[in-house]
Design a protein around this motif. Structure first.
Motif, PDB file in Angstrom:
ATOM      1  N   GLY A  88      62.867  73.692  49.785  1.00  0.00           N
ATOM      2  CA  GLY A  88      63.870  74.742  49.914  1.00  0.00           C
ATOM      3  C   GLY A  88      63.567  75.664  51.074  1.00  0.00           C
ATOM      4  N   PRO A  89      64.589  76.424  51.543  1.00  0.00           N
ATOM      5  CA  PRO A  89      64.453  77.241  52.760  1.00  0.00           C
ATOM      6  C   PRO A  89      63.292  78.220  52.760  1.00  0.00           C
ATOM      7  CG  PRO A  89      66.756  77.097  52.099  1.00  0.00           C
ATOM      8  CD  PRO A  89      65.953  76.477  50.989  1.00  0.00           C
ATOM      9  N   SER A  90      62.963  78.817  51.617  1.00  0.00           N
ATOM     10  CA  SER A  90      61.917  79.841  51.589  1.00  0.00           C
ATOM     11  C   SER A  90      60.521  79.282  51.838  1.00  0.00           C
ATOM     12  CB  SER A  90      61.939  80.585  50.247  1.00  0.00           C
ATOM     13  OG  SER A  90      61.626  79.710  49.178  1.00  0.00           O
ATOM     14  N   LYS A  91      60.326  77.973  51.600  1.00  0.00           N
ATOM     15  CA  LYS A  91      59.016  77.353  51.781  1.00  0.00           C
ATOM     16  C   LYS A  91      59.056  76.194  52.774  1.00  0.00           C
ATOM     17  CE  LYS A  91      57.566  78.431  47.032  1.00  0.00           C
ATOM     18  NZ  LYS A  91      57.075  77.860  45.736  1.00  0.00           N
ATOM     19  N   GLU A  93      58.713  75.862  55.884  1.00  0.00           N
ATOM     20  CA  GLU A  93      57.749  75.755  56.975  1.00  0.00           C
ATOM     21  C   GLU A  93      56.379  75.277  56.502  1.00  0.00           C
ATOM     22  OE1 GLU A  93      57.672  79.358  59.225  1.00  0.00           O
ATOM     23  OE2 GLU A  93      59.794  79.243  59.782  1.00  0.00           O
ATOM     24  N   ASN A  94      56.209  75.155  55.191  1.00  0.00           N
ATOM     25  CA  ASN A  94      54.962  74.625  54.642  1.00  0.00           C
ATOM     26  C   ASN A  94      55.036  73.095  54.576  1.00  0.00           C
ATOM     27  OD1 ASN A  94      54.197  77.311  54.202  1.00  0.00           O
ATOM     28  ND2 ASN A  94      55.031  77.313  52.126  1.00  0.00           N
ATOM     29  N   ASP A 392      66.232  75.453  57.220  1.00  0.00           N
ATOM     30  CA  ASP A 392      65.808  76.811  56.881  1.00  0.00           C
ATOM     31  C   ASP A 392      66.954  77.708  56.441  1.00  0.00           C
ATOM     32  OD1 ASP A 392      66.979  76.888  59.348  1.00  0.00           O
ATOM     33  OD2 ASP A 392      65.230  77.669  60.408  1.00  0.00           O
ATOM     34  N   GLY A 393      68.155  77.163  56.313  1.00  0.00           N
ATOM     35  CA  GLY A 393      69.281  77.910  55.769  1.00  0.00           C
ATOM     36  C   GLY A 393      69.776  79.051  56.633  1.00  0.00           C
ATOM     37  N   ASP A 394      69.552  78.968  57.953  1.00  0.00           N
ATOM     38  CA  ASP A 394      69.981  80.065  58.814  1.00  0.00           C
ATOM     39  C   ASP A 394      71.300  79.780  59.522  1.00  0.00           C
ATOM     40  OD1 ASP A 394      69.201  78.188  60.638  1.00  0.00           O
ATOM     41  OD2 ASP A 394      67.803  79.464  61.732  1.00  0.00           O
ATOM     42  N   LYS A 414      62.522  73.680  64.617  1.00  0.00           N
ATOM     43  CA  LYS A 414      63.428  74.773  64.262  1.00  0.00           C
ATOM     44  C   LYS A 414      64.350  75.103  65.423  1.00  0.00           C
ATOM     45  CE  LYS A 414      63.594  79.675  63.032  1.00  0.00           C
ATOM     46  NZ  LYS A 414      64.761  79.475  62.131  1.00  0.00           N
ATOM     47  N   ASN A 420      66.594  86.107  63.456  1.00  0.00           N
ATOM     48  CA  ASN A 420      66.725  87.386  62.780  1.00  0.00           C
ATOM     49  C   ASN A 420      68.177  87.724  62.486  1.00  0.00           C
ATOM     50  OD1 ASN A 420      63.915  87.786  62.956  1.00  0.00           O
ATOM     51  ND2 ASN A 420      64.127  88.642  65.017  1.00  0.00           N
TER      52      ASN A 420
END
Length: 427
Positions: A88-91, A93-94, A392-394, A414, A420
């Motif tokens: 999911g987007p919050s993790k 980058e791991n 990343d859901g941006d 990315k 931002n």
């Protein structure tokens, strides 16, 4: 006096307004210049997994039903087939949670498919080299055991054993009965494209039947599309070697005995070129599906279709920059969200050069030269498939691929378009 004062104040107000406008325009220009320069730099790379050796391709599906696309990859030199679960987007980058679903050598391709209809996504792997076989990796029926390697079961497909060096596979319901069938293709000696007929009980592995429908040289791509608008799915393929090389499609004769025989072949183009991976897109927005193909050494071929029942394709060549490796993977999407489709391509033989880039056209999609923008930088030398997804859901599309030679592994880049919460580049 009052009139003079009022006039003076008006001039002062006008001057302030003009000054603020100029300040805004200068600031915006500087901001856009800085951000555009940042967008021109290599994108930030994130590792999904690099625990084995020779990551060879990425295929997507939602394996656990959480709404996020997961990945399956075969590691050709490492001899493993692995599934990576999107956190999911919050993790994102791991490093992603992973499970080894089977251990087979020379894995060239792996794909998700629920073969036995139990709602758990199995995996089919295609193997070249001396392995020369295809395998089904049966997923555990209990979804809570999906990430448990020991709960998976690997079986060789007897009808595929030692038939050829297998390169590629896609799931497709071909004959309209039993479970999902498998379209597959290989390379070199005895190479064919054909389909495996699913038996009434798909787990009865010995009952899967192989039906070759066309000779092949070195199968690079397989897509299922209704090319002649007759209601069944045909096969589009790219073949890089020997007499059947080029981009072509095989006409599905429809259910019945003819489906097990040779399918009629229709060449699209590239017969005199070494074609690599391909992708499909309506590039000119005419509601007809076009084809784009990566071609060695450094070309991208755009085949534009004129009519649904026509076998005439216009052929345009898009030149890749010299500072790249040789053409390998290709995909299409609006990367910078300007309303126009862009091309993302990957390379092999990229020593000291860029291995992944995206390209945009200025005026016409048929232009020979497009503007090139770096993604990978000079790190990595042998890339493969390119998948485009907003990880990343941006709101913009990121790039998923794998790198085999320097063992970067399964990775994603990315897209810096949104930063931002705001647009970070201007064209």
């Amino acid at each position: 006096m009052l009139m003079k004062k009022s006039l003076k104040e008006n001039y002062l107000t006008l001057f302030n307004s003009i000054f603020l406008l100029l300040l805004f325009l200068i600031s915006s220009a500087l901001f856009n210049l800085v951000e555009a320069q940042e967008y021109g730099k290599p994108w930030t790379r994130h590792i999904i997994n690099n625990s084995s050796v020779g990551a060879d391709g990425v295929k997507l599906a939602d394996a656990n039903g959480d709404g996020f696309m997961d990945i399956v990859t075969g590691w050709e030199e490492g001899g493993t087939v692995m599934v990576f679960i999107n956190p999911g987007p919050s993790k994102i980058e791991n490093e992603w949670p992973s499970v080894t679903v089977g251990n087979v050598d020379n894995t060239e391709d792996a794909v998700f498919v629920d073969l036995d209809g139990d709602s758990a996504l199995d995996v089919v792997s295609s193997c070249e080299g001396e392995t020369r076989s295809m395998f089904i990796h049966w997923a555990p029926k209990d979804k809570n055991e999906y990430m448990n390697s020991s709960a998976w079961k690997t079986e060789i497909i007897p009808a595929a054993k030692n038939v050829m060096q297998w390169m590629f596979c896609i799931p497709l319901q071909v004959d309209g009965k039993n479970g999902i069938d498998l379209i597959a293709g290989g390379k070199n000696d005895n190479a064919h494209i054909g389909w495996f007929e699913s038996p009434s009980s798909p787990r009865d592995i010995s009952e899967w039947k192989w039906h070759p429908v066309s000779k092949a040289g070195w199968t690079m791509s397989l897509f299922a599309v209704d090319m002649d608008n007759d209601g069944d799915l045909d096969i589009i393929t790219t073949d890089r070697r020997r007499g059947m090389r080029g981009c072509r499609w095989l006409e599905n004769p429809g259910p019945g005995p003819a489906q097990t025989l040779e399918w009629e072949n229709h060449f699209i183009g590239g017969k005199d070129r070494e074609v690599m991976f391909m992708t499909l897109a309506d590039m000119d927005n005419d509601k007809l599906l076009d084809i784009l193909v990566a071609v060695k050494p450094r070309d991208l071929m755009y085949f534009r279709r004129n009519a649904i029942h026509s076998n005439f394709w216009e052929n345009f060549t898009i030149k890749m920059p010299e500072n790249t490796g040789t053409a390998k993977g290709i995909n299409v999407a609006d990367i910078d969200m300007d309303g126009k489709l862009d091309i993302v391509f990957s390379c092999e033989n990229a020593e000291g050069k860029s291995g992944v880039m995206w390209m945009s056209y200025r005026q016409n999609v048929t232009d020979n030269t497009w503007d090139a923008h770096d993604i990978s930088g000079t790190t990595g030398t042998k890339y493969d498939f390119v998948e485009l997804l907003d990880l990343d859901g941006d709101g913009d599309l990121d790039v998923i691929t794998c790198e085999e030679k320097e063992n970067l592994g399964v990775i994603w880049y990315k897209n810096p378009l949104f930063k931002n919460g705001r647009v970070s580049n201007s064209k």
